[in-house]
Design an enzyme around this catalytic site. Structure first.
Site, PDB file in Angstrom:
ATOM      1  N   GLN A 112      -9.587 -34.153  23.437  1.00 40.37           N
ATOM      2  CA  GLN A 112      -9.614 -35.087  21.926  1.00 40.37           C
ATOM      3  C   GLN A 112      -8.598 -34.748  20.342  1.00 40.37           C
ATOM      4  OE1 GLN A 112     -13.285 -33.658  21.185  1.00 40.37           O
ATOM      5  NE2 GLN A 112     -14.449 -35.119  22.296  1.00 40.37           N
ATOM      6  N   MET A 209     -17.708 -31.019  15.849  1.00 45.98           N
ATOM      7  CA  MET A 209     -16.675 -30.875  15.535  1.00 45.98           C
ATOM      8  C   MET A 209     -16.895 -32.502  15.556  1.00 45.98           C
ATOM      9  SD  MET A 209     -14.454 -28.552  17.196  1.00 45.98           S
ATOM     10  CE  MET A 209     -14.880 -27.598  18.489  1.00 45.98           C
ATOM     11  N   ASN A 241     -12.978 -35.100  12.308  1.00 45.32           N
ATOM     12  CA  ASN A 241     -13.332 -35.351  13.987  1.00 45.32           C
ATOM     13  C   ASN A 241     -12.336 -35.791  15.109  1.00 45.32           C
ATOM     14  OD1 ASN A 241     -14.951 -37.311  15.455  1.00 45.32           O
ATOM     15  ND2 ASN A 241     -15.225 -38.906  14.076  1.00 45.32           N
ATOM     16  N   CYS A 242     -12.720 -34.692  15.548  1.00 39.82           N
ATOM     17  CA  CYS A 242     -11.917 -34.169  17.238  1.00 39.82           C
ATOM     18  C   CYS A 242     -12.770 -35.637  17.937  1.00 39.82           C
ATOM     19  CB  CYS A 242     -12.146 -33.531  17.546  1.00 39.82           C
ATOM     20  SG  CYS A 242     -12.040 -31.654  16.831  1.00 39.82           S
ATOM     21  N   ALA A 243     -12.812 -36.908  17.850  1.00 39.00           N
ATOM     22  CA  ALA A 243     -12.578 -37.789  19.219  1.00 39.00           C
ATOM     23  C   ALA A 243     -11.736 -38.428  19.408  1.00 39.00           C
ATOM     24  CB  ALA A 243     -13.813 -38.997  17.868  1.00 39.00           C
TER      25      ALA A 243
END
Lengths: 428, 349
Positions: A112, A209, A241-243
């Site tokens: 991500q 996360m 935010n690991c999106a």
């Protein structure tokens, strides 16, 4: 309430023996900054790299982007809860290094993190390619678990940004912009004839996360709340935010939330800015319902007549977006939604995961599935092999000549759902 | 006359064979332009030549669609067309359907560009506009002159290999593709502009009309679950270690089917997730957390279900386009039915 932003136009970044700003050039003492970051015992080593607009440079994989800034007057300090204490921010004077950003780089989740190209066709997809970028390359201690690794890199990003921002503290800014904001009763008295507009600010805190921090608190599980627009500009909201890179809100997006900036700039002229309602996107339907009902309640308490709602991420957050829209419209509060689409590479799929008939005014920031081929760059900061596994990439993404074929989902901020960029879609 | 060879399709009326009473006319192929084709040829003159005209009765085409298409395709091949034009059909329903169908067939079989023209409410538009470029026309032949002039213009630009602009400027019926473009203002400023218009009651246009979803009705409950074969299907990206079939971590281009015969528990040594949309830490530690094989084996042992199907199906549901997901769902469903599976536990992430 008033916040003055003192802007320093940065035209170049250089390493030097003293950290300072002279004639628009940001000089960085690499050792001093490295030692500061290494105060964190989870960091084994750190190095820095620099990228400038127009250079043949590709940075990958990037976790977060932060704008350097420092508070020189008023309560608290930037990035409260991380750099500053817990005093509320948003008043006084804050210095900001314009056209400059810190991009934390390195593998964490591996899927991500995103790409910035400093030149070529990829540079068109975000504003960051036009900035002078400082890249801390953080080597964690061996065996550090992913969650602590993420927290370590997150902290290193804001530490670097405040360290660089501090270099401006005794200098006179190139430009000043003053944002004024009143309590709702005073605002209504001052601007009785202007439409009262709220901003429903959806942030993604889902654990695992996918988290966002307000005053240092992971706001997963909060009831929707009010925050003043200028607090946000002072760095009160930090991304963990690991999106998907194209539509996660990086810290720099929060610091420069373009909806807040636009509403503040039009406040008292075209509209009366009634307030910012911060609401979480949970993974649970019950939380989604509770959050959306409460956002509408807060909008009614502050007397909003209209609201801009922005989303973060995609998929299940579309349910939050639609519930917020439906509840506000049912309460007689007119809405505009700000989102993006995953409409497939051919643009023919339904681009949203949820819909409601009340959503009749929607801004789209592009189709993340669009496929692009980006030419090789002379220099890669980070590791180009990551392109095989990041969102938007695949095992065939990297070509022998160093060019890459990816969906724009892999490019940092390309479809930012705060409307930070100019990308949109049209029906063909 | 120009280099490009064009074949033109018209019905019995415009082909001057006759009216409704001649609707049963089988396909006739004439050299050169006929009827509206004569005017069209004048407009195309510099760049293209109508080398043949197909005339077919609307009733014949409607009642013998496959035969008519075959006959026409066979008949026009010898003209070696570079381009195909049908109509304009205006609001004539069967003529519009024929124009759509023959354009689709020519495009798919002869692999040449096609264009037709009709009134947007013609049933042919609803059925074929997605795949066949259709110019919007008025609803009757009164609009012929205007239609031919715009039709020839678009056709010439296609013949010259120009990329067409958006439907509003070019006058064709939208084909349902959302294309990325750059707006003048940022999304944020556009949002505030739109809200102020909406609040004042002024006209505004949404940038994204709500998509329409397919609704799937749930299957009836399984009668005797203790006899049923149950399968595990996931969009959570669980694959054998090393991802042998290289499923992408986002917008997956495939689903895969893997054996779990004689496996009771998914271990991190043998399985992993390649999903790019969630924190993989816990799924990597124990893949059963996403694909609950251990729990299913327990239920199987306890006789709560008849049997767990010997294979699981997996893909990655991360930024995956609905069109792809639907395709995988249909294929998996068919395979499950063929293998006597009567229930599925579908895990998402």
């Amino acid at each position: 309430m008033q916040l003055e932003i003192g802007k320093f136009k940065i035209t170049d970044v250089q390493f030097s023996d003293k950290t300072s700003i002279k004639n628009g050039v940001l000089y960085i003492n690499k050792k001093e900054l490295g030692d500061y970051l290494k105060e964190d015992s989870n960091i084994a080593d750190v190095d820095f790299d620099l990228a400038r607009p127009g250079e043949s440079v590709r940075i990958i994989p990037i976790k977060d982007i932060v704008q350097p800034m420092y508070k020189v007057k008023g309560d608290g300090q930037v990035f409260p809860g991380f750099i500053g204490g817990f005093e509320t921010v948003g008043e006084g004077v804050t210095h900001v290094l314009e056209d400059c950003a810190v991009a934390t780089c390195g593998k964490i989740v591996n899927f991500q993190e995103g790409i910035i190209d400093m030149s070529g066709p990829g540079a068109a997809y975000n504003s960051f390619s036009k900035m002078n970028i400082v890249v801390p390359l953080i080597q964690p201690i061996p065996g550090l678990d992913k969650h602590t690794h993420e927290a370590t890199v997150r902290l290193a990003g804001v530490k670097t940004a405040s360290y660089l921002g501090k270099a401006s503290q005794d200098l006179e800014p190139d430009e000043k912009e003053v944002f004024t904001y009143e309590g709702i009763v005073e605002a209504a008295r001052l601007y009785p004839n202007l439409p009262r507009v709220a901003y429903v600010y959806m942030i993604q805190c889902q654990g695992l996360m996918h988290d966002t921090y307000v005053y240092g608190l992971n706001v997963k599980g909060i009831l929707s709340t009010l925050i003043s627009p200028t607090e946000v500009l002072d760095g009160a909201i930090i991304s963990g935010n690991c999106a998907a890179p194209c539509h996660k809100n990086a810290t720099i997006h929060h610091q420069n939330n373009p909806i807040i900036l636009d509403l503040l700039r039009r406040h008292g002229k075209e509209l009366c800015f009634a307030g910012v309602i911060l609401t979480n996107e949970s993974t649970m339907l019950a939380d989604k319902k509770r959050g959306a009902f409460y956002s509408t309640k807060l909008a009614r308490i502050i007397g909003a007549e209209g609201a801009v709602i922005s989303e973060e991420g995609g998929g299940n957050p579309e349910t939050d977006l639609m519930l917020n829209c439906k509840n506000l419209e049912n309460a007689g509060i007119r809405t505009v939604l700000v989102t993006d689409e995953y409409a497939g590479r051919d643009g023919r799929s339904q681009g949203l995961a949820d819909v409601t008939k009340e959503a009749d005014a929607v801004i789209t920031n592009g189709n993340g599935n669009q496929l692009v081929t980006l030419p090789p760059m002379e220099r890669v900061i980070g590791s180009i092999e990551s392109v095989a596994i990041i969102t938007g990439g695949s095992s065939g993404s990297l070509h022998p000549d160093g060019s890459i074929t990816v969906e724009i989902a892999g490019i940092m901020g390309s479809c930012c759902e705060m409307g930070y960029e100019r990308l949109t879609t049209r029906l063909k | 006359m120009g280099q490009q060879r064009v074949v033109h399709y018209i019905n019995q009326f415009f082909g001057q064979i006759g009216g409704e009473e001649k609707g049963n006319q089988t396909p006739i192929i004439r050299d050169g332009a006929v009827g509206p084709g004569l005017a069209l040829q004048k407009l195309l003159e510099k760049d293209a030549t109508i080398v043949a005209t197909v005339i077919c009765g609307d009733t014949y085409f409607a009642e013998n669609t496959e035969a008519a298409i075959d006959e026409i395709l066979q008949g026009i091949k010898k003209y070696e067309p570079d381009f195909f034009i049908a109509g304009p059909a205006f609001n004539a329903g069967r003529y519009g359907l024929a124009c759509g169908a023959i354009c689709q067939a020519v495009k798919d079989n002869l692999k040449i560009p096609v264009i037709t023209a009709m009134y947007p409410e013609n049933p042919g538009a609803e059925l074929y506009a997605k795949d066949v470029l259709m110019l919007k026309t008025g609803n009757s032949a009164v609009a012929m002159k205007d239609a031919l002039s715009r039709l020839s213009g678009l056709a010439l630009r296609m013949i010259n290999g120009e990329e067409l602009g958006f439907p509003e400027e070019e006058g064709y019926i939208p084909q349902g593709c959302r294309v990325n473009i750059w707006a003048e203002k940022t999304g944020a400023v556009r949002a505030v502009d739109m809200l102020l218009k909406k609040m004042k009651g002024e006209a505004y246009e949404t940038e994204l009309p709500m998509p329409v979803f397919d609704r799937v009705n749930p299957a009836p409950a399984i009668d005797r679950i203790q006899d049923a074969v149950i399968a595990l299907v996931t969009s959570g990206g669980i694959v054998p270690k090393g991802n042998p079939d290289r499923i992408e971590s986002a917008n997956a281009s495939k689903y895969c089917k893997y054996s779990i015969e004689r496996i009771d528990d998914l271990t991190s040594q043998e399985f992993e997730t390649v999903h790019g949309g969630y924190d993989p830490v816990y799924a990597l530690q124990d893949p059963d957390r996403v694909l609950p094989l251990d729990a299913m084996r327990q239920l199987e042992k306890e006789g709560e279900i008849g049997k767990l199907y010997d294979y699981f199906y997996t893909t990655v549901g991360n930024t995956t386009a609905v069109s792809n997901a639907s395709r995988y769902g249909e294929a998996i469903g068919k395979d499950l039915l063929a293998n006597g599976v009567s229930g599925v536990i579908l895990t998402s992430t």
